[in-house]
Motif scaffolding. Structure first.
Motif, PDB file in Angstrom:
ATOM      1  N   TYR A 124      11.368  67.956 -20.804  1.00 60.75           N
ATOM      2  CA  TYR A 124      12.297  68.300 -21.178  1.00 60.75           C
ATOM      3  C   TYR A 124      12.090  70.101 -20.828  1.00 60.75           C
ATOM      4  O   TYR A 124      12.439  70.992 -21.465  1.00 60.75           O
ATOM      5  CB  TYR A 124      12.378  68.043 -22.408  1.00 60.75           C
ATOM      6  N   ALA A 125      11.274  70.311 -19.982  1.00 63.42           N
ATOM      7  CA  ALA A 125      11.005  71.906 -19.573  1.00 63.42           C
ATOM      8  C   ALA A 125      11.632  72.001 -18.074  1.00 63.42           C
ATOM      9  O   ALA A 125      11.743  73.057 -17.766  1.00 63.42           O
ATOM     10  CB  ALA A 125       9.216  72.118 -19.047  1.00 63.42           C
ATOM     11  N   VAL A 176       3.417  73.440 -20.255  1.00 57.04           N
ATOM     12  CA  VAL A 176       4.688  73.537 -19.336  1.00 57.04           C
ATOM     13  C   VAL A 176       5.801  73.587 -19.918  1.00 57.04           C
ATOM     14  O   VAL A 176       6.869  74.352 -19.628  1.00 57.04           O
ATOM     15  CB  VAL A 176       4.999  72.021 -18.255  1.00 57.04           C
ATOM     16  N   PHE A 177       6.070  73.627 -21.389  1.00 51.99           N
ATOM     17  CA  PHE A 177       7.030  73.904 -21.863  1.00 51.99           C
ATOM     18  C   PHE A 177       7.086  75.257 -22.808  1.00 51.99           C
ATOM     19  O   PHE A 177       8.114  75.928 -22.674  1.00 51.99           O
ATOM     20  CB  PHE A 177       7.001  72.891 -23.125  1.00 51.99           C
ATOM     21  N   LEU A 178       6.218  75.850 -22.350  1.00 47.40           N
ATOM     22  CA  LEU A 178       6.297  77.102 -23.234  1.00 47.40           C
ATOM     23  C   LEU A 178       7.172  78.213 -22.654  1.00 47.40           C
ATOM     24  O   LEU A 178       8.893  78.600 -24.024  1.00 47.40           O
ATOM     25  CB  LEU A 178       4.944  77.696 -22.872  1.00 47.40           C
ATOM     26  N   ALA A 179       7.878  78.686 -21.118  1.00 47.62           N
ATOM     27  CA  ALA A 179       8.506  79.183 -21.128  1.00 47.62           C
ATOM     28  C   ALA A 179      10.269  78.736 -21.276  1.00 47.62           C
ATOM     29  O   ALA A 179      11.125  78.939 -21.643  1.00 47.62           O
ATOM     30  CB  ALA A 179       8.750  79.359 -19.065  1.00 47.62           C
ATOM     31  N   GLN A 180      10.208  77.222 -21.512  1.00 44.20           N
ATOM     32  CA  GLN A 180      11.392  76.487 -21.650  1.00 44.20           C
ATOM     33  C   GLN A 180      12.067  76.358 -23.698  1.00 44.20           C
ATOM     34  O   GLN A 180      13.193  77.090 -24.125  1.00 44.20           O
ATOM     35  CB  GLN A 180      11.778  74.821 -21.387  1.00 44.20           C
ATOM     36  N   LEU A 181      10.887  76.898 -24.204  1.00 46.94           N
ATOM     37  CA  LEU A 181      10.207  77.203 -25.597  1.00 46.94           C
ATOM     38  C   LEU A 181      11.036  78.868 -26.084  1.00 46.94           C
ATOM     39  O   LEU A 181      11.961  78.791 -26.739  1.00 46.94           O
ATOM     40  CB  LEU A 181       9.801  76.624 -26.417  1.00 46.94           C
ATOM     41  N   GLU A 182      10.552  79.725 -25.063  1.00 45.59           N
ATOM     42  CA  GLU A 182      11.016  80.594 -25.682  1.00 45.59           C
ATOM     43  C   GLU A 182      12.542  81.069 -24.715  1.00 45.59           C
ATOM     44  O   GLU A 182      13.351  81.778 -25.932  1.00 45.59           O
ATOM     45  CB  GLU A 182      10.353  81.912 -24.255  1.00 45.59           C
TER      46      GLU A 182
END
Length: 648
Positions: free
Chosen positions: A130-131, A478-484
């Motif tokens: 999901y990222a 890995v999902f941090l950029a997507q979360l932001e």
């Protein structure tokens, strides 16, 4: 009975946890529209516009509908939406495909490896899938069927091996033969779907299945193996033919074979470019292996694999903390990853750059060593398992439940599909495009840790637990950029029907203003044509005006052939559209020349800029945008009053 009920309850609990996590991720990701124009972080929503045009009479691979992309993704989305797809339709379809991919890999790994490895691998792969900032259905849809094919190959191996070992009479042998034919048909059907969804992925999947049939020991003699190879190819060709006939109301079948399979590589540089990229992939794999060779050697040494120990013992061990008797702690450990991710969002000091891993629009960044070390280590462990498989002295219990050949069959099918998936890109992005190989690689890393834990004293197993925690944090990081990016999507544009249910970024306001300006300059929704160069089908749907009927469905560097330039430019000269939108003005040429120099899309845009615009158009407005992290602009040109050849 109690043991079976306990295992059933554990299975149900794992499925509920996975589905709950998938739904939470989809709720956050699916409505978040973090990309405006193409390359503004990534590509999004390129299938729904073409699917809608098919309801308006577009026939793919005929004049005005030429495309190097296979048709199945477009037709599926057309049928799902009734020809009225919006951006959210495609985003939702992608989210569903990603969730089904996770569950498919979970069930497949459950047939290969002991608990809790399948659950941990599936759970830790969710944020990686999901990222992905690229949200295009023709990438997500075929990957689901790649996973289904790999799992089917693993199950086929298990069933055929069991039948062959237990068959002692001619009737049983005949049953095994019929079962083999049924499994080959079950493998051919999803292969055909992938081939008709993305041909490069389909070619890799076809190669993977052929290799699996050729080397996995399910056959009594070479003649039987050869006949199975031929039969699989015949069944796959038959499935492709049947699907093509079913798709004929939407496509020109002969045109599809010409555009997709004979000349589809030309817009992306041709076979020479793809072969050069494949060599680069092999070099990159060797470099990655060299980078983690010390780490891998330590794992293999601790696992105790040597030439004298050919057996890969995967059966449960009560003294192993990974096995069912003592694994509750590992289910708790799995959630340290989401907790770590939430912690990062509360600590700005860690937000930029991410300390472990960050996926960017063009590939892994320089800060991703730990996360990729985990994935690549798991990849090499799976490779080792595939090469060694279960030795002749493996226990019968191991063969019945945790045969290394089952994991090998999955890896052998998945690796060529991942290798061929992005031949148009110069880097081996198997960790990027929702490749099911990600789940297998994570499982391989966990398998290595399980083997390590079996060789350590109790005090040393704390190190294994810490390693699992670190792996979970790295994968969820890995999902941090997507979360932001999702958190930045806070506004809705109610005046653009195509973006219904979408949440957009406030800093995309300038592109919103560009759309409104174009609509004002081309007020006639039936007759005022608008040309966006290079084409962005997603942006064209925002503008909601007819586009000039050029030869190809999409005029874009990797979708457009050079042979159509002169005829398409002549059409524009005879019938210039009311408005032309050009951009990104600084970035389009750099991107076009990724594959071909002064070819196709580049030549057409140059002709428009040098000849058509100066003679018949005047500049009206400029919108500020970003593309791949760089500031850029989009320019609007309107046809001069009285210009000959207008379309009104």
């Amino acid at each position: 009975m109690l043991e079976r009920r306990s295992k059933g309850s554990l299975l149900a609990a794992e499925i509920v946890l996975l589905i709950g996590t998938i739904l939470a991720m989809a709720y956050l990701v699916v409505p978040s529209h973090w990309t405006s124009v193409w390359g503004d972080r990534e590509f999004t929503g390129w299938v729904a516009p073409i699917a809608n045009r098919m309801s308006d009479g577009l026939v793919l691979y005929s004049d005005t509908g030429h495309s190097p992309m296979p048709p199945l993704s477009y037709v599926v989305l057309n049928l799902l939406s009734g020809g009225k797809a919006i951006w959210f339709t495609e985003s939702l379809a992608i989210g569903v495909a990603q969730g089904l991919l996770v569950l498919t890999m979970y069930f497949g790994l459950s047939y290969c490896l002991p608990r809790p490895i399948p659950f941990l691998a599936a759970f830790m792969s969710i944020p990686v899938y999901y990222a992905l900032p690229k949200t295009v259905f023709f990438d997500a849809f075929p990957q689901l069927f790649v996973a289904i094919t790999a799992v089917a190959a693993s199950w086929a191996h298990a069933v055929l091996s069991r039948n062959r070992n237990s068959a002692e009479d001619p009737k049983a042998h005949r049953g095994t033969r019929y079962a083999r034919i049924a499994f080959l048909a079950a493998l051919a059907a999803p292969c055909a779907i992938v081939i008709l969804s993305k041909q490069s992925t389909g070619a890799g999947l076809l190669i993977g299945v052929l290799i699996a049939i050729a080397i996995v020991p399910d056959y009594d003699n070479s003649a039987q193996r050869t006949s199975s190879l031929i039969l699989f190819l015949v069944l796959t060709a038959l499935a492709v033919a049947i699907c093509s006939i079913l798709l004929s109301p939407w496509i020109n079948v002969s045109g599809m074979f010409h555009d997709v399979f004979l000349t589809g590589s030309e817009p992306k540089g041709g076979l020479r470019t793809m072969l050069r990229h494949s060599v680069g992939y092999l070099i990159e794999i060797a470099q990655r292996f060299g980078m983690i060779i010390f780490f891998g050697a330590a794992i293999l040494a601790a696992m105790g694999w040597s030439r004298r120990n050919a057996e890969i013992r995967l059966e449960p061990d009560a003294s192993n903390p990974f096995d069912v008797g003592g694994i509750p702690v590992f289910y708790a450990i799995a959630f340290t990853g989401p907790a770590y991710l939430l912690l990062l969002t509360r600590l700005p000091v860690f937000a930029r750059p991410h300390p472990l891993i960050e996926m960017t629009a063009i590939g892994p960044s320089a800060t991703d060593f730990l996360g990729h070390a985990i994935l690549w280590s798991g990849l090499f462990v799976c490779l080792f398992v595939s090469l060694r498989r279960s030795g002749p002295d493996a226990t019968q219990a191991s063969r019945e439940r945790y045969d290394g050949n089952r994991l090998a069959a999955m890896f052998i099918v998945l690796f060529p599909a991942a290798f061929c998936h992005s031949f148009s890109i110069h880097v081996f992005r198997w960790t990027y495009d929702n490749n099911p190989l990600i789940s297998v690689a994570i499982a391989g890393a966990l398998l290595a840790l399980m083997r390590v834990s079996g060789t350590l004293a109790r005090s040393g197993r704390a190190l294994v637990i810490a390693s699992v925690v670190l792996a979970s944090c790295a994968c969820w990081g890995v999902f941090l950029a997507q979360l932001e990016a999702c958190r930045a999507c806070t506004v809705r544009w109610h005046d653009i029907p195509y973006l219904k249910h979408a949440r957009l970024r406030p800093n995309a306001k300038s592109l919103h203003e560009l759309v409104l300006a174009v609509q004002a300059l081309a007020p006639d929704t039936e007759n005022d044509q608008v040309l966006v160069l290079p084409n962005d089908p997603h942006l064209e749907e925002w503008i909601n005006r007819p586009r000039p009927k050029l030869s190809c469905a999409v005029v874009f560097p990797d979708h457009y052939w050079d042979q159509y330039v002169e005829s398409d430019f002549a059409k524009l000269m005879r019938n210039p559209p009311k408005v032309i939108v050009l951009g990104p003005t600084q970035g389009w040429r750099r991107f076009c020349e990724t594959w071909n120099q002064n070819w196709g899309c580049t030549r057409l845009v140059d002709l428009v800029v040098k000849i058509l615009l100066p003679s018949r158009y005047e500049g009206k407005a400029r919108a500020k945008i970003t593309q791949f992290g760089r500031k850029d602009t989009m320019d609007i040109y309107v046809r001069k009053d009285g210009a000959p050849g207008g379309n009104r």
